[in-house]
Design a protein around this motif. Structure first.
Motif, PDB file in Angstrom:
ATOM      1  N   TYR A  37       0.828  -1.147  -0.153  1.00  0.00           N
ATOM      2  CA  TYR A  37      -0.070   0.070   0.004  1.00  0.00           C
ATOM      3  C   TYR A  37       0.981   1.193  -0.292  1.00  0.00           C
ATOM      4  CZ  TYR A  37      -3.297  -3.482   1.661  1.00  0.00           C
ATOM      5  OH  TYR A  37      -4.316  -4.571   2.073  1.00  0.00           O
ATOM      6  N   HIS A  58       4.322   1.055   1.878  1.00  0.00           N
ATOM      7  CA  HIS A  58       4.339   0.093   2.797  1.00  0.00           C
ATOM      8  C   HIS A  58       3.999  -1.412   2.275  1.00  0.00           C
ATOM      9  CE1 HIS A  58       3.375  -1.833   6.757  1.00  0.00           C
ATOM     10  NE2 HIS A  58       2.473  -2.261   6.139  1.00  0.00           N
ATOM     11  N   ALA A  92       2.908  -4.752   2.645  1.00  0.00           N
ATOM     12  CA  ALA A  92       2.127  -5.558   3.665  1.00  0.00           C
ATOM     13  C   ALA A  92       2.373  -6.780   3.496  1.00  0.00           C
ATOM     14  CB  ALA A  92       0.659  -5.059   3.446  1.00  0.00           C
ATOM     15  N   ASN A 106      -4.183 -10.446  13.331  1.00  0.00           N
ATOM     16  CA  ASN A 106      -4.607  -9.338  12.750  1.00  0.00           C
ATOM     17  C   ASN A 106      -3.275  -8.578  12.327  1.00  0.00           C
ATOM     18  OD1 ASN A 106      -7.125  -9.521  13.627  1.00  0.00           O
ATOM     19  ND2 ASN A 106      -6.940  -8.209  15.288  1.00  0.00           N
ATOM     20  N   GLY A 107      -3.426  -8.145  11.119  1.00  0.00           N
ATOM     21  CA  GLY A 107      -2.174  -7.558  10.330  1.00  0.00           C
ATOM     22  C   GLY A 107      -1.284  -8.536   9.395  1.00  0.00           C
ATOM     23  N   ALA A 108      -1.514  -9.610   9.613  1.00  0.00           N
ATOM     24  CA  ALA A 108      -0.426 -10.708   9.035  1.00  0.00           C
ATOM     25  C   ALA A 108      -0.565 -10.488   7.372  1.00  0.00           C
ATOM     26  CB  ALA A 108      -0.934 -12.263   9.292  1.00  0.00           C
ATOM     27  N   GLY A 109      -1.561  -9.939   7.058  1.00  0.00           N
ATOM     28  CA  GLY A 109      -1.382  -9.789   5.486  1.00  0.00           C
ATOM     29  C   GLY A 109      -2.476 -10.647   4.525  1.00  0.00           C
ATOM     30  N   LYS A 110      -3.502 -11.263   5.408  1.00  0.00           N
ATOM     31  CA  LYS A 110      -4.327 -12.349   4.969  1.00  0.00           C
ATOM     32  C   LYS A 110      -5.240 -11.494   3.813  1.00  0.00           C
ATOM     33  CE  LYS A 110      -6.226 -13.007   8.774  1.00  0.00           C
ATOM     34  NZ  LYS A 110      -5.571 -12.160   9.768  1.00  0.00           N
ATOM     35  N   THR A 111      -5.852 -10.340   4.291  1.00  0.00           N
ATOM     36  CA  THR A 111      -6.745  -9.534   3.273  1.00  0.00           C
ATOM     37  C   THR A 111      -5.877  -9.207   2.328  1.00  0.00           C
ATOM     38  OG1 THR A 111      -8.271  -8.857   5.068  1.00  0.00           O
ATOM     39  CG2 THR A 111      -8.280  -7.438   3.175  1.00  0.00           C
ATOM     40  N   THR A 112      -4.632  -8.623   2.304  1.00  0.00           N
ATOM     41  CA  THR A 112      -3.859  -8.242   1.209  1.00  0.00           C
ATOM     42  C   THR A 112      -3.510  -9.494   0.190  1.00  0.00           C
ATOM     43  OG1 THR A 112      -2.692  -6.939   2.727  1.00  0.00           O
ATOM     44  CG2 THR A 112      -1.466  -7.369   0.822  1.00  0.00           C
ATOM     45  N   GLU A 141     -13.104 -13.132   6.015  1.00  0.00           N
ATOM     46  CA  GLU A 141     -13.658 -13.712   7.470  1.00  0.00           C
ATOM     47  C   GLU A 141     -15.381 -13.548   7.442  1.00  0.00           C
ATOM     48  OE1 GLU A 141     -11.893 -12.329  10.767  1.00  0.00           O
ATOM     49  OE2 GLU A 141     -10.092 -11.935  10.099  1.00  0.00           O
TER      50      GLU A 141
HETATM   51  P1  ATP Z   1      -6.919  -8.158   9.694  1.00  0.00           P
HETATM   52  O1  ATP Z   1      -7.388  -9.504  10.189  1.00  0.00           O
HETATM   53  O2  ATP Z   1      -6.667  -7.240  10.730  1.00  0.00           O
HETATM   54  O3  ATP Z   1      -7.682  -7.866   8.603  1.00  0.00           O
HETATM   55  P2  ATP Z   1      -4.973  -9.157   7.959  1.00  0.00           P
HETATM   56  O4  ATP Z   1      -4.325 -10.303   8.024  1.00  0.00           O
HETATM   57  O5  ATP Z   1      -5.980  -9.256   7.017  1.00  0.00           O
HETATM   58  O6  ATP Z   1      -5.140  -8.620   9.355  1.00  0.00           O
HETATM   59  P3  ATP Z   1      -4.069  -7.017   6.031  1.00  0.00           P
HETATM   60  O7  ATP Z   1      -5.286  -6.467   6.280  1.00  0.00           O
HETATM   61  O8  ATP Z   1      -3.697  -7.801   4.782  1.00  0.00           O
HETATM   62  O9  ATP Z   1      -3.851  -8.201   7.392  1.00  0.00           O
HETATM   63  O10 ATP Z   1      -2.860  -6.022   6.803  1.00  0.00           O
HETATM   64  C1  ATP Z   1      -1.556  -6.248   6.711  1.00  0.00           C
HETATM   65  C2  ATP Z   1      -0.584  -4.946   6.583  1.00  0.00           C
HETATM   66  O11 ATP Z   1      -1.204  -3.884   5.703  1.00  0.00           O
HETATM   67  C3  ATP Z   1      -1.102  -4.389   8.177  1.00  0.00           C
HETATM   68  O12 ATP Z   1       0.049  -3.716   8.616  1.00  0.00           O
HETATM   69  C4  ATP Z   1      -2.119  -3.208   7.727  1.00  0.00           C
HETATM   70  O13 ATP Z   1      -1.883  -2.089   8.715  1.00  0.00           O
HETATM   71  C5  ATP Z   1      -1.641  -2.847   6.332  1.00  0.00           C
HETATM   72  N1  ATP Z   1      -2.603  -2.285   5.417  1.00  0.00           N
HETATM   73  C6  ATP Z   1      -3.997  -3.025   5.248  1.00  0.00           C
HETATM   74  N2  ATP Z   1      -4.624  -2.206   4.525  1.00  0.00           N
HETATM   75  C7  ATP Z   1      -4.097  -0.917   4.310  1.00  0.00           C
HETATM   76  C8  ATP Z   1      -4.299   0.060   3.397  1.00  0.00           C
HETATM   77  N3  ATP Z   1      -5.457   0.323   2.767  1.00  0.00           N
HETATM   78  N4  ATP Z   1      -3.368   1.236   3.513  1.00  0.00           N
HETATM   79  C9  ATP Z   1      -2.289   0.805   4.126  1.00  0.00           C
HETATM   80  N5  ATP Z   1      -1.916  -0.144   4.972  1.00  0.00           N
HETATM   81  C10 ATP Z   1      -2.771  -1.090   4.981  1.00  0.00           C
END
Ligand code: ATP
Length: 246
Positions: free
Chosen positions: A16, A19, A21, A41-47, A170
């Motif tokens: 992003y 950053h 991710a 949380n924040g592991a990068g799953k949604t990414t 999720e």
């Molecule tokens: P969660 O369960 O909290 O959604 P996750 O495993 O899905 O966690 P991601 O959402 O992929 O994690 O986020 C991975 C990293 O990227 C985190 O450090 C988050 O802060 C960052 N991040 C996520 N979305 C954005 C965005 N739109 N802009 C900047 N950074 C982001």
């Protein structure tokens, strides 16, 4: 061919802005597989999901979905073949729509405006609303439904795209246990009935459908391990992943 991977990631990084991710992610999924992705949380799953969906910004590595390299130019075309069920959102723009209208947005990409949706697609939408268990609620605004019912509508909407791949972010978060069980059962049904290749993201190992063929764990933007559900249920592995005893 039939047996070639539906999804290929090779040493992929996504960012992003500046950053990063997600990094160093390599993964292959065959047709019909069901991958669970767990991690804190924040592991990068949604990414990871956004990368597969063509919405993430890939900054390194190679991504191929359904035999097509994922780049900015092919993303839109590819997105039609991928159903995406996002996390429940408090300010979802679909909330004022009726269930039927929200489901019909699943074919906007092909058809443009809601009033131009052909009768055949409306009939399909009826069929899918019934399949997901929303009979009788078709004319309710989405905003008046329970979380579980909203997720059912989101699944019907994804099905209207006739997807080959289903991505679920999720899908049971913030639902009570009974609604969670209902949604996991529905996910299993649609995965099997439509011969999908599916990927579900969750932070809770207990909210994976029992049809998962493999489970991947993510931490700090990296894929830590991919293994069978049995091997991944190991308490040692989980404490390593979350840094605590569970
Ligand atoms: P969660 O369960 O909290 O959604 P996750 O495993 O899905 O966690 P991601 O959402 O992929 O994690 O986020 C991975 C990293 O990227 C985190 O450090 C988050 O802060 C960052 N991040 C996520 N979305 C954005 C965005 N739109 N802009 C900047 N950074 C982001």
């Amino acid at each position: 061919g039939e047996d070639s991977p539906v999804l290929i990631l090779e040493d992929v990084a996504a960012a992003y802005g500046r950053h990063v991710a997600m990094r160093g992610v390599s993964l292959r999924l065959r047709r019909g597989e069901f991958l669970g992705v767990i991690g804190p949380n924040g592991a990068g799953k949604t990414t990871l999901l956004t990368v597969l969906n063509g919405l993430g910004r890939i900054v390194a590595g190679r991504v191929e979905v359904l035999g097509i390299p994922v780049t900015g130019r092919t993303a839109r075309h590819l997105r039609r073949r991928i159903g995406y069920v996002a996390q429940l959102q408090e300010f979802d723009p679909l909330l004022p729509m009726t269930v039927t209208e929200s489901v019909l947005t699943g074919c906007y990409g092909r058809l443009g405006l809601l009033r131009r949706v052909p009768a055949s697609e409306r009939r399909k939408a009826e069929e899918f609303m019934q399949l997901v268990g929303l009979s009788g609620l078709e004319h309710r605004p989405l905003g008046h439904l329970s979380g579980g019912e909203r997720q059912r509508a989101a699944i019907a909407r994804a099905l209207l795209q006739r997807p080959e791949i289903l991505l679920l972010d999720e899908p049971t978060a913030s639902l009570d246990w009974q609604a969670q069980r209902g949604i996991l059962e529905l996910i299993r049904t649609v995965h099997e009935r439509f011969g999908l290749t599916s990927l579900i993201v969750t932070h809770d190992l207990n909210t994976l459908p029992d049809v998962c063929t493999r489970i991947a764990s993510m931490k700090d933007g990296r894929l830590v391990r991919v293994d069978t559900p049995r091997a991944m249920a190991d308490p040692e592995m989980l404490s390593e992943l979350y840094g605590t005893r569970i």
